[in-house]
Design a protein around this motif. Structure first.
Motif, short mmCIF file in Angstrom:
data_model
loop_
_atom_site.label_atom_id
_atom_site.label_comp_id
_atom_site.label_asym_id
_atom_site.label_seq_id
_atom_site.Cartn_x
_atom_site.Cartn_y
_atom_site.Cartn_z
N ILE A 204 0.84 -1.20 0.00
CA ILE A 204 0.00 0.00 0.00
C ILE A 204 0.88 1.25 0.00
CG2 ILE A 204 -1.63 1.31 1.44
CD1 ILE A 204 -2.78 -1.16 -0.01
N GLY A 205 0.53 2.23 -0.85
CA GLY A 205 1.31 3.48 -0.89
C GLY A 205 2.74 3.22 -1.32
N SER A 206 2.87 2.51 -2.44
CA SER A 206 4.21 2.07 -2.90
C SER A 206 5.13 3.22 -3.24
CB SER A 206 4.08 1.19 -4.14
OG SER A 206 3.28 0.09 -3.87
N GLY B 91 8.00 2.40 -5.33
CA GLY B 91 8.16 0.93 -5.33
C GLY B 91 8.76 0.36 -4.06
N LEU B 92 8.66 1.13 -2.97
CA LEU B 92 9.28 0.73 -1.70
C LEU B 92 8.21 0.41 -0.65
CD1 LEU B 92 11.86 3.63 -1.87
CD2 LEU B 92 12.40 1.22 -2.18
N PRO B 93 8.15 -0.80 -0.14
CA PRO B 93 9.07 -1.91 -0.39
C PRO B 93 8.66 -2.87 -1.50
CG PRO B 93 7.60 -2.52 1.39
CD PRO B 93 7.19 -1.12 0.94
N VAL C 116 -0.15 -0.68 -4.80
CA VAL C 116 -1.31 0.23 -4.79
C VAL C 116 -0.82 1.64 -4.52
CG1 VAL C 116 -3.47 0.79 -3.63
CG2 VAL C 116 -2.84 -1.61 -3.98
N GLU C 117 -1.15 2.55 -5.42
CA GLU C 117 -0.65 3.93 -5.30
C GLU C 117 -1.66 4.90 -5.92
OE1 GLU C 117 1.95 5.63 -3.83
OE2 GLU C 117 0.92 7.30 -4.77
N PRO C 118 -2.06 5.94 -5.17
CA PRO C 118 -3.07 6.86 -5.70
C PRO C 118 -2.55 7.95 -6.64
CG PRO C 118 -2.67 7.34 -3.38
CD PRO C 118 -1.81 6.16 -3.73
N ARG D 264 1.50 10.27 -11.14
CA ARG D 264 2.88 10.27 -11.65
C ARG D 264 3.70 9.16 -10.99
NH1 ARG D 264 6.21 13.56 -8.17
NH2 ARG D 264 4.74 14.44 -6.70
N ARG D 265 3.35 8.76 -9.80
CA ARG D 265 4.03 7.62 -9.16
C ARG D 265 3.61 6.32 -9.83
NH1 ARG D 265 4.15 9.90 -2.90
NH2 ARG D 265 5.26 11.74 -3.56
N VAL D 266 2.33 6.24 -10.17
CA VAL D 266 1.85 5.05 -10.91
C VAL D 266 2.59 4.94 -12.24
CG1 VAL D 266 -0.15 4.09 -12.12
CG2 VAL D 266 -0.41 5.00 -9.81
N ARG E 272 -6.63 4.28 -3.96
CA ARG E 272 -6.34 4.34 -2.53
C ARG E 272 -6.75 3.02 -1.89
NH1 ARG E 272 -5.46 9.70 -1.62
NH2 ARG E 272 -5.31 9.31 0.61
N ALA E 273 -6.03 2.66 -0.83
CA ALA E 273 -6.25 1.37 -0.19
C ALA E 273 -7.71 1.17 0.22
CB ALA E 273 -5.34 1.26 1.03
N GLU E 274 -8.35 2.27 0.64
CA GLU E 274 -9.70 2.13 1.20
C GLU E 274 -10.79 2.15 0.13
OE1 GLU E 274 -7.58 4.58 1.43
OE2 GLU E 274 -8.46 6.54 1.81
N GLU E 275 -10.41 2.27 -1.14
CA GLU E 275 -11.41 2.31 -2.21
C GLU E 275 -11.90 0.90 -2.56
OE1 GLU E 275 -9.83 6.41 -4.35
OE2 GLU E 275 -9.50 4.48 -5.32
N ALA F 3 3.43 -1.86 4.07
CA ALA F 3 3.30 -0.40 3.91
C ALA F 3 4.49 0.24 4.60
CB ALA F 3 2.00 0.10 4.54
N ARG F 4 5.14 1.19 3.91
CA ARG F 4 6.26 1.91 4.52
C ARG F 4 6.01 3.40 4.41
NH1 ARG F 4 12.70 2.61 3.16
NH2 ARG F 4 11.87 4.07 1.64
N ALA F 5 6.05 4.10 5.53
CA ALA F 5 5.94 5.56 5.56
C ALA F 5 4.67 6.07 4.89
CB ALA F 5 7.17 6.19 4.88
C1 LIG Z 1 5.77 9.05 2.08
S1 LIG Z 1 5.24 8.15 0.70
C2 LIG Z 1 6.08 6.60 0.95
C3 LIG Z 1 6.27 5.87 -0.34
C4 LIG Z 1 7.01 4.53 -0.20
N1 LIG Z 1 6.21 3.57 0.53
C5 LIG Z 1 8.36 4.71 0.47
O1 LIG Z 1 8.59 4.15 1.52
O2 LIG Z 1 9.19 5.44 -0.10
C6 LIG Z 1 3.55 7.74 1.08
C7 LIG Z 1 2.81 7.14 -0.09
O3 LIG Z 1 1.53 6.69 0.33
C8 LIG Z 1 0.58 7.02 -0.66
N2 LIG Z 1 -0.75 7.05 -0.02
C9 LIG Z 1 -1.26 8.01 0.78
N3 LIG Z 1 -2.52 7.68 1.17
C10 LIG Z 1 -2.80 6.47 0.61
C11 LIG Z 1 -3.94 5.61 0.63
N4 LIG Z 1 -5.05 5.94 1.30
N5 LIG Z 1 -3.88 4.45 -0.07
C12 LIG Z 1 -2.75 4.11 -0.74
N6 LIG Z 1 -1.64 4.89 -0.79
C13 LIG Z 1 -1.66 6.06 -0.13
C14 LIG Z 1 1.08 8.36 -1.20
O4 LIG Z 1 0.56 8.66 -2.47
C15 LIG Z 1 2.58 8.14 -1.21
O5 LIG Z 1 3.04 7.60 -2.43
#
Ligand SMILES: C[S@@+](CC[C@H](N)C(=O)[O-])C[C@H]1O[C@@H](n2cnc3c(N)ncnc32)[C@H](O)[C@@H]1O
Length: 229
Positions: free
Chosen positions: A78-80, A83-85, A101-103, A106-108, A130-133, A148-150
């Protein structure tokens, strides 16, 4: 044109860790590191100062977490971001099937390009949302593992991620030094969202001092009904 700072292959202790963790997939990991620090930097997905610490802080930190995953499982990241992790895990572990999964569009776009250029299309799918969609849960739900990271504080993260898991499945939330304090702070919210008590697991990175710290929370098999004892 790729004009950003380029990532050199790892050197010193990072080289030892990288070859131990990635094995014969190290050349692929080096190609991904280069993509991150060129195209990723140009598109603002990775800060320009991240190039010099791309191995320890990003690739190795993420790769170590693969030790927690069984063979041939499917995970949803979630929120890749770049691409990390998720992509790193797919690079280290060709047996995994990974949904990113990424909203942000430009990241997609970057993720789609990276999957294509690294030849990972059979193992990795990219989902815009978004994860909750509902569309996301319909596409990737009932999985055994979510990473999920950060992405968000734990209390919010569990609300998005636990519903994507099959009962008994696990969320791996990659956190820094604050992992234990965050689990302590948000424990009530985790259990309200249907999670188990959770624990912090340290994944060692060979030869480096700092482990990857992961909060592991399972989706409880049955949610407690209101009013039940
Ligand atoms: C700080 S970045 C971290 C990106 C990556 N995981 C990393 O460690 O570098 C947070 C990411 O979470 C995504 N994000 C925020 N809310 C989200 C949601 N509800 N569902 C999925 N992704 C989400 C953002 O678009 C963003 O790419």
């Amino acid at each position: 044109m790729n004009s950003g700072p380029d990532a050199a292959p790892p050197i010193g202790p990072e080289a030892t860790a990288a070859s131990e963790l990635f094995g014969d997939r190290l050349p692929l990991a080096i190609r991904y590191a280069r993509l991150l620090t060129t195209v990723g930097t140009e598109h603002g997905l990775i800060g320009p100062r991240e190039a010099e610490r791309i191995w320890a802080r990003h690739l190795l930190n993420c790769a170590a977490v693969a030790d927690l995953l069984p063979l041939s499982t499917r995970l949803v990241d979630i929120g890749s971001g770049a691409g990390l992790p998720g992509l790193v895990l797919a690079i280290r572990r060709p047996d995994l099937r990974v949904d990113l999964v990424e909203p942000l569009q430009r990241r997609v776009n970057f993720l789609v390009r990276a999957v294509d250029e690294l030849g990972l299309a059979e193992a990795v799918r990219v989902h815009h949302g978004r994860a909750e969609e509902r569309t996301v849960s319909a596409a990737v739900g009932a999985c055994e593992w979510v990473t999920a990271r950060a992405v968000a504080p734990l209390a919010r993260l569990v609300g998005w991620c636990l519903p994507l898991l099959a009962p008994g499945g696990s969320l791996l939330a990659l956190k820094g030094r604050s992992a234990a304090a965050e689990l302590d702070r948000d424990g009530v919210a985790v259990r309200r969202a249907g999670g188990t008590a959770g624990q912090v697991v340290e994944c060692q990175i060979p030869g480096l001092d700092q482990p990857s710290r992961v909060i592991v929370i399972q989706r409880a098999a049955h949610r407690k009904q209101k009013g039940s004892s």
